[in-house]
Write an enzyme that holds these catalytic residues in place. Sequence first.
Site, PDB file in Angstrom:
ATOM      1  N   THR A  59       0.803  -1.230   0.000  1.00 16.34           N
ATOM      2  CA  THR A  59       0.000   0.000   0.000  1.00 16.34           C
ATOM      3  C   THR A  59       0.831   1.273   0.000  1.00 16.34           C
ATOM      4  O   THR A  59       0.293   2.357  -0.227  1.00 16.34           O
ATOM      5  CB  THR A  59      -0.953   0.021   1.215  1.00 16.34           C
ATOM      6  OG1 THR A  59      -0.188  -0.166   2.414  1.00 16.34           O
ATOM      7  CG2 THR A  59      -2.008  -1.066   1.095  1.00 16.34           C
ATOM      8  N   ILE A  77       8.157   1.296  -1.073  1.00 19.25           N
ATOM      9  CA  ILE A  77       8.794   0.413  -2.048  1.00 19.25           C
ATOM     10  C   ILE A  77       7.825  -0.662  -2.516  1.00 19.25           C
ATOM     11  O   ILE A  77       7.795  -1.014  -3.698  1.00 19.25           O
ATOM     12  CB  ILE A  77      10.070  -0.202  -1.444  1.00 19.25           C
ATOM     13  CG1 ILE A  77      11.111   0.888  -1.177  1.00 19.25           C
ATOM     14  CG2 ILE A  77      10.659  -1.262  -2.368  1.00 19.25           C
ATOM     15  CD1 ILE A  77      12.342   0.404  -0.436  1.00 19.25           C
ATOM     16  N   TYR A  98      17.418  -3.572  14.080  1.00 21.94           N
ATOM     17  CA  TYR A  98      16.950  -3.471  12.691  1.00 21.94           C
ATOM     18  C   TYR A  98      18.009  -3.971  11.721  1.00 21.94           C
ATOM     19  O   TYR A  98      17.734  -4.777  10.824  1.00 21.94           O
ATOM     20  CB  TYR A  98      16.571  -2.022  12.368  1.00 21.94           C
ATOM     21  CG  TYR A  98      16.092  -1.830  10.948  1.00 21.94           C
ATOM     22  CD1 TYR A  98      14.786  -2.137  10.600  1.00 21.94           C
ATOM     23  CD2 TYR A  98      16.944  -1.331   9.957  1.00 21.94           C
ATOM     24  CE1 TYR A  98      14.334  -1.971   9.293  1.00 21.94           C
ATOM     25  CE2 TYR A  98      16.507  -1.167   8.658  1.00 21.94           C
ATOM     26  CZ  TYR A  98      15.196  -1.484   8.328  1.00 21.94           C
ATOM     27  OH  TYR A  98      14.761  -1.329   7.025  1.00 21.94           O
TER      28      TYR A  98
END
Length: 252
Positions: A11, A14, A149
């Site tokens: 949505t 990327i 991350y």
Amino acid sequence: MTRRALVTGATSGIGNAFARELAKRGLDLVIVARTTDQLEAIAAELRSKHGVEVDVVTADLATLAGMQAAANALTDSARPVDLLVNNAGASLAGWFGTTDIADEDYQLDLLVRAPMHLMDAAIKTMAGRGGGEIINVASVAAFTPRGAYSAHKAWLLNLSRWADIHYDDVNISVQALCPGFVRTEFHPRGQMDVSGVPKWMWLKADKVVAASLRDLDRDKPVSIPSFRYKVLAGLAQYLPKTLVTRMAKRGR
């Protein structure tokens, strides 16, 4: 027969750029995200504009039910998927050790467990019918010490590199896409301060996607869009880790 791609996180950012470019190229789609209304609007637009079939799967990929819903679409023998784009992702504004561990668990499920489950479903299905392609959206952070991350993305990079070699004999190509900073909703949604990131470090999502698909056509297992990030990723592997860690703190 028309090729078919499944794109997670379709949505925005990327993932949305992948969905639009693949539809433009004539691929039918399965688009996956958490918000049904947004998915349906994008699906209607792509059907009208490009004449492709677009199926919608509403799923939170950080949950077992969400992962299974997406995996079911990958293993549907009546509507086979030729290309999986593992893109769905998010990040936290704080550094590991200062954040809520429940939030870290969610990130681990979204960034590691979900792509692992979907890769597993795709590989087992593609291997039985002549091959396929997988793009795992990692990050240039995978080459740097940058908290949880970067650790998640390093895991995805490592698995992708191995899978591309291991499954070559059954005609499955796996790419790790490692972009740097991209102008999307990713950073604002995570409430991350990116004021210290210089303008030259920012990429556009459509350019990232174009580079990825170009590298996929060339069988490149790791795609790092733009020359500047190729240089930075290379330096990160050889410079002292204390220096790389300090440099990598930007954008939080």
